[in-house]
Design a protein around this motif. Structure first.
Motif, PDB file in Angstrom:
ATOM      1  N   PRO A 116     -22.262   6.926   0.286  1.00  0.00           N
ATOM      2  CA  PRO A 116     -21.985   6.039   1.419  1.00  0.00           C
ATOM      3  C   PRO A 116     -21.544   6.877   2.615  1.00  0.00           C
ATOM      4  CG  PRO A 116     -20.730   5.406  -0.536  1.00  0.00           C
ATOM      5  CD  PRO A 116     -21.312   6.751  -0.815  1.00  0.00           C
ATOM      6  N   ASN A 118     -19.331   6.896   5.267  1.00  0.00           N
ATOM      7  CA  ASN A 118     -18.159   6.299   5.909  1.00  0.00           C
ATOM      8  C   ASN A 118     -16.961   7.236   5.794  1.00  0.00           C
ATOM      9  OD1 ASN A 118     -17.187   5.938   3.281  1.00  0.00           O
ATOM     10  ND2 ASN A 118     -18.158   3.911   3.140  1.00  0.00           N
ATOM     11  N   SER A 150     -29.768   2.775   1.932  1.00  0.00           N
ATOM     12  CA  SER A 150     -28.516   2.825   2.694  1.00  0.00           C
ATOM     13  C   SER A 150     -27.558   1.804   2.103  1.00  0.00           C
ATOM     14  CB  SER A 150     -28.755   2.463   4.164  1.00  0.00           C
ATOM     15  OG  SER A 150     -29.760   3.259   4.717  1.00  0.00           O
ATOM     16  N   PHE A 151     -26.269   2.092   2.213  1.00  0.00           N
ATOM     17  CA  PHE A 151     -25.255   1.180   1.694  1.00  0.00           C
ATOM     18  C   PHE A 151     -24.731   0.278   2.811  1.00  0.00           C
ATOM     19  CE2 PHE A 151     -25.084   4.837  -1.181  1.00  0.00           C
ATOM     20  CZ  PHE A 151     -25.210   4.195  -2.412  1.00  0.00           C
ATOM     21  N   ALA A 152     -24.390  -0.926   2.419  1.00  0.00           N
ATOM     22  CA  ALA A 152     -23.799  -1.855   3.384  1.00  0.00           C
ATOM     23  C   ALA A 152     -22.479  -1.320   3.914  1.00  0.00           C
ATOM     24  CB  ALA A 152     -23.600  -3.214   2.710  1.00  0.00           C
ATOM     25  N   SER A 153     -21.861  -0.439   3.143  1.00  0.00           N
ATOM     26  CA  SER A 153     -20.554   0.105   3.547  1.00  0.00           C
ATOM     27  C   SER A 153     -20.675   1.302   4.480  1.00  0.00           C
ATOM     28  CB  SER A 153     -19.758   0.492   2.301  1.00  0.00           C
ATOM     29  OG  SER A 153     -20.509   1.391   1.501  1.00  0.00           O
TER      30      SER A 153
ATOM     31  N   VAL B   8     -14.262   2.934  -0.869  1.00  0.00           N
ATOM     32  CA  VAL B   8     -15.396   3.139   0.022  1.00  0.00           C
ATOM     33  C   VAL B   8     -15.914   1.776   0.426  1.00  0.00           C
ATOM     34  CG1 VAL B   8     -17.721   4.036   0.226  1.00  0.00           C
ATOM     35  CG2 VAL B   8     -16.009   5.347  -0.994  1.00  0.00           C
ATOM     36  N   GLY B   9     -15.556   1.359   1.589  1.00  0.00           N
ATOM     37  CA  GLY B   9     -16.039   0.072   2.068  1.00  0.00           C
ATOM     38  C   GLY B   9     -15.689  -1.059   1.125  1.00  0.00           C
ATOM     39  N   LEU B  16     -18.730   2.415  -7.343  1.00  0.00           N
ATOM     40  CA  LEU B  16     -20.040   2.281  -6.695  1.00  0.00           C
ATOM     41  C   LEU B  16     -21.062   3.212  -7.350  1.00  0.00           C
ATOM     42  CD1 LEU B  16     -21.644   1.003  -4.276  1.00  0.00           C
ATOM     43  CD2 LEU B  16     -21.085   3.094  -3.024  1.00  0.00           C
ATOM     44  N   THR B  52     -25.668  -7.086  -0.510  1.00  0.00           N
ATOM     45  CA  THR B  52     -24.319  -6.856   0.017  1.00  0.00           C
ATOM     46  C   THR B  52     -23.869  -5.436  -0.318  1.00  0.00           C
ATOM     47  OG1 THR B  52     -23.271  -7.671  -2.012  1.00  0.00           O
ATOM     48  CG2 THR B  52     -23.675  -9.278  -0.255  1.00  0.00           C
ATOM     49  N   ILE B  53     -24.618  -4.766  -1.179  1.00  0.00           N
ATOM     50  CA  ILE B  53     -24.305  -3.375  -1.548  1.00  0.00           C
ATOM     51  C   ILE B  53     -25.346  -2.425  -0.952  1.00  0.00           C
ATOM     52  CG2 ILE B  53     -23.898  -1.765  -3.451  1.00  0.00           C
ATOM     53  CD1 ILE B  53     -21.906  -4.035  -3.358  1.00  0.00           C
ATOM     54  N   VAL B  54     -26.624  -2.695  -1.219  1.00  0.00           N
ATOM     55  CA  VAL B  54     -27.726  -1.855  -0.724  1.00  0.00           C
ATOM     56  C   VAL B  54     -28.526  -2.679   0.272  1.00  0.00           C
ATOM     57  CG1 VAL B  54     -29.823  -0.608  -1.354  1.00  0.00           C
ATOM     58  CG2 VAL B  54     -27.833  -0.551  -2.877  1.00  0.00           C
ATOM     59  N   ILE B  55     -28.538  -2.224   1.499  1.00  0.00           N
ATOM     60  CA  ILE B  55     -29.185  -3.036   2.535  1.00  0.00           C
ATOM     61  C   ILE B  55     -30.701  -2.816   2.526  1.00  0.00           C
ATOM     62  CG2 ILE B  55     -27.128  -3.098   3.990  1.00  0.00           C
ATOM     63  CD1 ILE B  55     -28.391  -0.948   5.731  1.00  0.00           C
ATOM     64  N   ARG B  65     -35.640  -0.537  -2.831  1.00  0.00           N
ATOM     65  CA  ARG B  65     -35.140   0.806  -2.484  1.00  0.00           C
ATOM     66  C   ARG B  65     -34.464   1.447  -3.696  1.00  0.00           C
ATOM     67  NH1 ARG B  65     -32.279   0.582   3.361  1.00  0.00           N
ATOM     68  NH2 ARG B  65     -33.407   2.520   3.766  1.00  0.00           N
TER      69      ARG B  65
END
Lengths: 313, 295
Positions: A116, A118, A150-153, B8-9, B16, B52-55, B65
């Protein structure tokens, strides 16, 4: 001299087992070699012997795929000890690995998995890179990986992450322009902005490689010539340097050594003359590898050459 | 340094990564991986809430993906095992080979930093999971023996190739051994080379493996008791057939016990006991082939 007093080694290629005998027998006029560290650190046979002989004649750089800098697992100090030993043994000019994780809970997927992007992940990676550098007693050189998700975070762009990492951990960067190209398509960012935004004073080395276009995404397959778009990014990146060590990665469908060598020397041509890559190379390589993505450098050189077939009495 | 508490987020980094690893390594693919207990223990999302995890990207959903990584995980490891075990691949064919290899990888996922250790437990796994593993040895089918022995041979070849060897070291010479009288021979304590591997096979798997590596397409051989030595000389892996007596004598060498004691030890299973002069001839031959570190 270049960043961290690391020299510009010129134009190099990966040392792969398929070319061992050619390199030993012909001493090709390649500037330097890069090895996949994991294919040699435990070897007590022909690969290690070949590496020792190559290191006597050429500069060698160690490029790893299992440091797993981004993993939440503890660092593997047994692995790092072997890495350090090999680096000393062959006089490695520098040691590099990727901004990624390869596994967790003691496992190794043998893939370069995305982290991620961030602040929290950055803190984690910075701390680990510092620890690794202290242990290896040399700056680590971190490569931007190719990625497919890509991660939402995520809260920052990859080049912002790399800038912060390089600054806070005081490490070098290995700019893989093919990975920038691949990820720019997969994530929809501007590769020029990526290249322009990097801290160029920290870029120790550049990778170029071939890739495979799968229609909906691009895969970093290292299985063919460098594409035109990648060469153009390479030329752009080199505008920021007096000269930076350049290496061609080619791991699958590996050609004869002279073909490989000629491919990396195109980089020299593109930089010293105002020539452009031929149009035929602008076609993206479309191949069956899209569903597999199996032939990447994590596999490179893991197996013995045919020349070492056992003799039977 | 375990950073399970690092957030992490909103999701700890370790959770994760544990989730993603469970998803992409699941043999049933991403959908089954997301729904698996191993993944849901770490991040309780389903297929609908996955993004909500992998866009998603402009062209791929989050699941698609993830599937790029899932496909490549299995393809990469299968490719590696195929390249390391070409004779097994030839013997089984692609479908059965993949079935066996994926079952192994599911039970023994890679943990080493190098792919060179990928199949370290494959022989053991095949032996434990053979369909007649609970039957008495006398009631077992023989074809699983062929498979297990073939993998043992192929894996030993790779380990001998890249393991410890004797290159660059002073070794016992045949001439030096021949100059010893028989009494000295019997008092000697031969030590096997670190690269020497000895096998007692029910099938001639060594010949089968070599034929495949030469590019031939050999049929599955008939059972035939075979004794084989694998060693390395000047970085080349060499295979030699042995007699049952030679195998027993070599197997008894440990560098600790005198040769006469080794002969006494094997006397009960190897009859008649070889004469000392024969043993000396063997030692000369084995020294020249790189079987021995010291005599």
């Amino acid at each position: 001299m270049s960043r961290f007093n690391y020299p510009n080694l010129g134009f190099g290629v990966g040392l792969r087992h398929q070319h061992f005998n050619y390199v030993l027998d012909n001493r090709p006029r390649v500037d330097w070699f890069e090895i996949i560290s994991e294919n040699f650190i435990d070897s007590r046979g022909w690969p290690r012997h070949v590496l020792a002989r190559v290191a006597e004649q050429y500069p060698v750089v160690m490029h790893g795929v299992s440091m797993s800098v981004g993993s939440a697992d503890p660092l593997d100090f047994g692995y790092l000890t072997r890495l350090k030993h090999l680096a000393r043994e062959i006089g490695a000019r520098w040691v590099s690995d990727h901004l990624c994780w390869t596994g967790i809970l003691g496992r190794n997927t043998h893939d370069l998995l995305p982290i991620p992007l961030n602040e929290e992940a950055l803190k984690h990676v910075v701390r680990r890179v510092r620890t690794i550098q202290d242990f290896l007693e040399r700056p680590l050189v971190m490569e931007n990986p190719s990625s497919y998700l890509s991660f939402a975070s995520d809260t920052m762009r990859e080049w912002e992450f790399l800038n912060a990492l390089a600054e806070e951990a005081d490490c070098g960067l290995l700019l893989d322009v093919n990975n920038v190209y691949v990820s720019s398509v997969n994530h929809g960012f501007d590769p020029l902005e990526y290249i322009e935004s990097l801290p160029h004073e920290r870029v120790v080395q550049i990778h170029v490689a071939g890739h495979t276009h799968c229609g909906t995404h691009i895969v970093d397959t290292h299985d063919g010539p460098v594409m035109r778009g990648v060469w153009e990014l390479y030329r752009l990146a080199c505008r920021h340097h007096d000269g930076v060590s350049t290496l061609l990665e080619w791991d699958s469908s590996l050609p004869e050594f002279p073909v490989l060598h000629a491919e990396v020397l195109k980089a020299k041509d593109y930089l010293t003359a105002d020539s452009s890559p031929p149009e035929s190379e602008s076609l993206e390589h479309v191949a069956a590898g899209c569903s597999a993505r199996a032939s990447r450098h994590a596999l490179a050189g893991a197996h013995p050459p045919h020349s070492s077939l056992p003799e039977y009495v | 340094m375990n950073l399970d508490d690092e957030s992490v987020g909103g999701i700890e980094l370790g959770r994760l990564q544990g989730w993603m690893q469970a998803v992409i390594t699941h043999p049933g693919g991403v959908g089954a991986g997301v729904a698996s207990p191993a993944a849901r223990r770490r991040v309780a999302v389903d297929a609908k809430s996955l993004e909500t995890i992998v866009i998603p990207s402009e062209t791929l959903t989050g699941a698609e993906r993830l599937a790029i990584y899932s496909r490549s995980y299995h393809a990469r490891l299968l490719q590696c095992m195929r390249e390391m075990l070409p004779a097994l691949y030839h013997a089984l064919g692609e479908g059965l080979f993949n079935l066996f290899a994926l079952d192994y990888l599911q039970h023994h996922p890679p943990r080493s930093y190098t792919l060179d250790n990928l199949a370290d437990r494959f022989v053991q796994h095949l032996a434990e999971t053979r369909p007649d593993s609970n039957a008495l040895p006398s009631e077992r089918e023989s074809w699983p023996d062929f498979i297990v022995e073939l993998v043992a041979m192929e894996w030993a070849f790779l380990k001998v190739y890249d393991g410890d060897g004797l290159e660059g070291r002073a070794l016992p010479s045949a001439a030096g051994i021949r100059a010893l009288d028989l009494e000295r021979i019997l008092e000697s304590r031969p030590a096997p080379a670190p690269c020497l591997r000895l096998f007692a096979f029910r099938y001639p798997v060594h010949a089968y493996m070599l034929a495949v590596r030469r590019g031939e397409r050999p049929p599955i051989p008939a059972p035939s008791e075979t004794f084989v030595a694998a060693t390395r000389s000047d970085f080349r892996v060499m295979l030699y057939e042995l007699s049952a007596q030679q195998y027993a004598v070599l197997k008894a060498f440990d560098g600790q016990h005198a040769l006469k004691d080794a002969l006494d030890q094997i006397g009960s299973v190897s009859s008649p006991r070889p004469h000392a002069a024969t043993i000396r001839d063997w030692l000369c031959d084995w020294a020249s082939k790189g079987f021995l570190e010291t005599v």
